[in-house]
Scaffold this motif. Sequence first.
Motif, PDB file in Angstrom:
ATOM      1  N   ASN A  22       0.826  -1.218   0.000  1.00 32.77           N
ATOM      2  CA  ASN A  22       0.000   0.000   0.000  1.00 32.77           C
ATOM      3  C   ASN A  22       0.857   1.264   0.000  1.00 32.77           C
ATOM      4  OD1 ASN A  22       0.896  -0.375   2.580  1.00 32.77           O
ATOM      5  ND2 ASN A  22      -0.990   0.311   3.568  1.00 32.77           N
ATOM      6  N   ASP A  23       2.084   1.149  -0.523  1.00 36.28           N
ATOM      7  CA  ASP A  23       2.898   2.350  -0.671  1.00 36.28           C
ATOM      8  C   ASP A  23       2.315   3.230  -1.786  1.00 36.28           C
ATOM      9  OD1 ASP A  23       5.755   3.579   0.009  1.00 36.28           O
ATOM     10  OD2 ASP A  23       5.353   3.802  -2.131  1.00 36.28           O
ATOM     11  N   LEU A  24       2.326   4.535  -1.554  1.00 35.38           N
ATOM     12  CA  LEU A  24       1.689   5.445  -2.522  1.00 35.38           C
ATOM     13  C   LEU A  24       2.448   5.542  -3.848  1.00 35.38           C
ATOM     14  CD1 LEU A  24       0.363   8.334  -0.254  1.00 35.38           C
ATOM     15  CD2 LEU A  24      -0.976   6.645  -1.512  1.00 35.38           C
ATOM     16  N   SER A  25       3.708   5.141  -3.877  1.00 33.93           N
ATOM     17  CA  SER A  25       4.382   5.134  -5.179  1.00 33.93           C
ATOM     18  C   SER A  25       3.912   3.942  -6.006  1.00 33.93           C
ATOM     19  CB  SER A  25       5.901   5.136  -5.022  1.00 33.93           C
ATOM     20  OG  SER A  25       6.351   3.879  -4.600  1.00 33.93           O
ATOM     21  N   LEU A  27       0.846   2.425  -5.616  1.00 35.86           N
ATOM     22  CA  LEU A  27      -0.588   2.529  -5.908  1.00 35.86           C
ATOM     23  C   LEU A  27      -0.935   3.790  -6.692  1.00 35.86           C
ATOM     24  CD1 LEU A  27      -2.229   1.423  -2.539  1.00 35.86           C
ATOM     25  CD2 LEU A  27      -1.599   0.035  -4.514  1.00 35.86           C
ATOM     26  N   ARG A  28      -0.165   4.868  -6.492  1.00 36.67           N
ATOM     27  CA  ARG A  28      -0.541   6.172  -7.044  1.00 36.67           C
ATOM     28  C   ARG A  28       0.575   6.895  -7.769  1.00 36.67           C
ATOM     29  NH1 ARG A  28      -5.975   5.872  -7.187  1.00 36.67           N
ATOM     30  NH2 ARG A  28      -6.885   5.497  -5.135  1.00 36.67           N
ATOM     31  N   TYR A  30       3.116   8.152  -6.540  1.00 34.52           N
ATOM     32  CA  TYR A  30       3.541   9.327  -5.781  1.00 34.52           C
ATOM     33  C   TYR A  30       4.918   9.078  -5.184  1.00 34.52           C
ATOM     34  CZ  TYR A  30       2.598  13.835  -3.682  1.00 34.52           C
ATOM     35  OH  TYR A  30       2.621  15.171  -3.375  1.00 34.52           O
ATOM     36  N   SER A 101      -5.178   4.762   0.605  1.00 37.15           N
ATOM     37  CA  SER A 101      -4.547   4.872  -0.712  1.00 37.15           C
ATOM     38  C   SER A 101      -4.564   6.298  -1.262  1.00 37.15           C
ATOM     39  CB  SER A 101      -5.132   3.879  -1.723  1.00 37.15           C
ATOM     40  OG  SER A 101      -6.366   4.297  -2.212  1.00 37.15           O
ATOM     41  N   VAL A 102      -4.702   7.278  -0.392  1.00 43.67           N
ATOM     42  CA  VAL A 102      -4.652   8.691  -0.799  1.00 43.67           C
ATOM     43  C   VAL A 102      -3.784   9.520   0.161  1.00 43.67           C
ATOM     44  CG1 VAL A 102      -5.996  10.790  -1.208  1.00 43.67           C
ATOM     45  CG2 VAL A 102      -6.939   8.578  -1.875  1.00 43.67           C
TER      46      VAL A 102
ATOM     47  N   LEU B  26       7.937   1.362  -8.734  1.00 46.65           N
ATOM     48  CA  LEU B  26       8.603   2.187  -7.715  1.00 46.65           C
ATOM     49  C   LEU B  26       9.589   3.162  -8.339  1.00 46.65           C
ATOM     50  CD1 LEU B  26       9.406  -0.462  -4.985  1.00 46.65           C
ATOM     51  CD2 LEU B  26       8.248   1.713  -4.581  1.00 46.65           C
ATOM     52  N   ARG B  90      -8.372  -4.787  -5.316  1.00 39.63           N
ATOM     53  CA  ARG B  90      -7.484  -3.864  -6.025  1.00 39.63           C
ATOM     54  C   ARG B  90      -6.458  -4.700  -6.780  1.00 39.63           C
ATOM     55  NH1 ARG B  90      -6.466   1.519  -4.912  1.00 39.63           N
ATOM     56  NH2 ARG B  90      -7.525   1.328  -2.911  1.00 39.63           N
ATOM     57  N   ARG B 112      -5.016  -7.136  -4.064  1.00 37.32           N
ATOM     58  CA  ARG B 112      -5.311  -6.892  -2.658  1.00 37.32           C
ATOM     59  C   ARG B 112      -6.812  -7.025  -2.430  1.00 37.32           C
ATOM     60  NH1 ARG B 112      -2.133  -3.620   0.702  1.00 37.32           N
ATOM     61  NH2 ARG B 112      -4.015  -2.504   1.342  1.00 37.32           N
ATOM     62  N   THR B 145      -0.996   4.064 -12.654  1.00 37.42           N
ATOM     63  CA  THR B 145      -0.954   4.431 -11.238  1.00 37.42           C
ATOM     64  C   THR B 145      -0.605   5.911 -11.037  1.00 37.42           C
ATOM     65  OG1 THR B 145       1.331   3.643 -11.196  1.00 37.42           O
ATOM     66  CG2 THR B 145      -0.365   2.119 -10.437  1.00 37.42           C
ATOM     67  N   ASN B 146      -0.606   6.703 -12.096  1.00 38.07           N
ATOM     68  CA  ASN B 146      -0.195   8.108 -11.943  1.00 38.07           C
ATOM     69  C   ASN B 146      -1.329   8.992 -11.428  1.00 38.07           C
ATOM     70  OD1 ASN B 146       0.778  10.678 -12.057  1.00 38.07           O
ATOM     71  ND2 ASN B 146       1.232  10.659 -14.247  1.00 38.07           N
ATOM     72  N   TYR B 147      -1.317   9.269 -10.123  1.00 41.57           N
ATOM     73  CA  TYR B 147      -2.326  10.127  -9.492  1.00 41.57           C
ATOM     74  C   TYR B 147      -1.642  11.225  -8.686  1.00 41.57           C
ATOM     75  CZ  TYR B 147      -5.948   6.878 -10.857  1.00 41.57           C
ATOM     76  OH  TYR B 147      -6.816   6.114 -11.591  1.00 41.57           O
ATOM     77  N   VAL B 148      -0.516  11.698  -9.225  1.00 43.58           N
ATOM     78  CA  VAL B 148       0.319  12.645  -8.488  1.00 43.58           C
ATOM     79  C   VAL B 148      -0.449  13.927  -8.145  1.00 43.58           C
ATOM     80  CG1 VAL B 148       2.347  14.132  -8.672  1.00 43.58           C
ATOM     81  CG2 VAL B 148       2.496  11.724  -9.342  1.00 43.58           C
ATOM     82  N   MET B 150      -3.604  14.484  -7.714  1.00 41.17           N
ATOM     83  CA  MET B 150      -4.612  14.273  -6.677  1.00 41.17           C
ATOM     84  C   MET B 150      -3.994  14.399  -5.282  1.00 41.17           C
ATOM     85  SD  MET B 150      -6.729  10.748  -6.045  1.00 41.17           S
ATOM     86  CE  MET B 150      -5.381   9.709  -5.453  1.00 41.17           C
ATOM     87  N   ILE B 151      -2.835  13.754  -5.093  1.00 42.48           N
ATOM     88  CA  ILE B 151      -2.215  13.753  -3.768  1.00 42.48           C
ATOM     89  C   ILE B 151      -1.562  15.102  -3.485  1.00 42.48           C
ATOM     90  CG2 ILE B 151      -0.417  12.635  -2.368  1.00 42.48           C
ATOM     91  CD1 ILE B 151      -1.225  10.015  -3.762  1.00 42.48           C
TER      92      ILE B 151
END
Lengths: 276, 276
Positions: A22-25, A27-28, A30, A101-102, B26, B90, B112, B145-148, B150-151
Amino acid sequence: MSYHLYFNGQILPIESALFQTNDLSLLRGYGMFDYFRTYNGVPFRWNDYWARFENSARLLKLPLPVSQEETAAILTELHTRAGEAEVAFRFVLTGGYSADSVSVVQPNFLIRCEPLPKDNPAGLLKGIKVLPYDYVRDLPEIKTTNYVHMILMADEMKQQQAADLLFHKDNEISELTRSNVFLFKGDSLITPDRNILNGITRRTVLELAAPHFDVQVRPVLLDELLHANEVFTTSTTKWAMPIVQVGEHTIGNGTPGNRTLKIQELFVKLVEQWGK
Amino acid sequence: MSYHLYFNGQILPIESALFQTNDLSLLRGYGMFDYFRTYNGVPFRWNDYWARFENSARLLKLPLPVSQEETAAILTELHTRAGEAEVAFRFVLTGGYSADSVSVVQPNFLIRCEPLPKDNPAGLLKGIKVLPYDYVRDLPEIKTTNYVHMILMADEMKQQQAADLLFHKDNEISELTRSNVFLFKGDSLITPDRNILNGITRRTVLELAAPHFDVQVRPVLLDELLHANEVFTTSTTKWAMPIVQVGEHTIGNGTPGNRTLKIQELFVKLVEQWGK
């Protein structure tokens, strides 16, 4: 002696499985990173790389868990364990583990000590081909981990015997996937000033070139690059790598120019003396 | 009973530390995902979610290591272990471990099984505020997975008491950070047709609405949305969530409209009967 990594306070073997899922990099996307190497066993322009890393972290609103001084001690430890004179360091700072996840709670900080990548002496001598690619990096001043287009285009590059992509948007060029771009128009050395990552090798080249050439840092059109006398790209691993072909278009006479070779020579002199 | 995950052939506890640090998601943001939930213990529109996942994988050139049938068996196993009637799944497919931090060799596949997120009944009744945000998602048809952004904007949203961002570029709207957008202009239900993720809830709403409204799927200008009678957003977790404010601009009279409530009602009927 063997390669190790640092992860949130621990030193571990480089192959360790570490990241929870569940690391944000993961999943997202980031996350951000940096990458530099040693010359004569001494990290190259460590203060500059650290400053850039700090700046990326600030722009992504991720607090750095360790100081520059603490990090320097970690680098020494990793370097000693590697048992090699020259190594590369890869920093990765991620948004950390997130229950929803946010939300960012606590970043994960990773430092990998890696073998130097194979260099490309043939490329330095003969020059490389790049493909023009209609794209501008999102948040270009941050060294985020978003390199999706580079990997997506890997097959196409191989097929076309190209080494990299040259990003352009609305006829203006910015950079390659992981390196900056320069061109010579006579004795004027020109490089884009916007939509780029602030490369440390770029800065080094600008400093080295200043006494010898008319240096211009400004927006550059794709057409201007295509009709330049010489073109080259700079990065930690590429130094000043001549670009002799952009898609089907040949730059100059298709071989590295004398001015680019002069830049290479100045750079080699600098790194040969680094830390001495 | 407890939540577990599937990773490359193994079933493990959800908190397991698994990823080696040279995974391309990552290091390079090269990854994609999908997310769906059960109703009455049965995955909602599983064939549609699987098809979208397959499509994202194909566009990112990542081979899927398991078939839909094998994956369905994994879902059943994870669901049983969770011991809850309703769960969310997920999927994450990454570029995998890479020696040179560029080349894809073998993707990592993670599933997950997670608790359902808290829903937002107040939002469904009263509507939410969103912030207009000048941006268009890169590769929008792929669920990368690019939601930069948003965060990055999470603090700003909290400060402005907004629940999400509404992406627009050159005055044309596309979507929210993780959901699609619809508007009512009288009895016409309108939603953008490009630069969007192909939402499964969006598709469900289009199907449910067709007998009741004049449905239009086409480019939509920001101005058109601001002057709509009703606006709402759709996703797996949001269903049909009314949007009553965009920045400082109020939509309609600032409360959810009857047509949006009708869509909600149709959706609730569908999921209440799902799998029965």
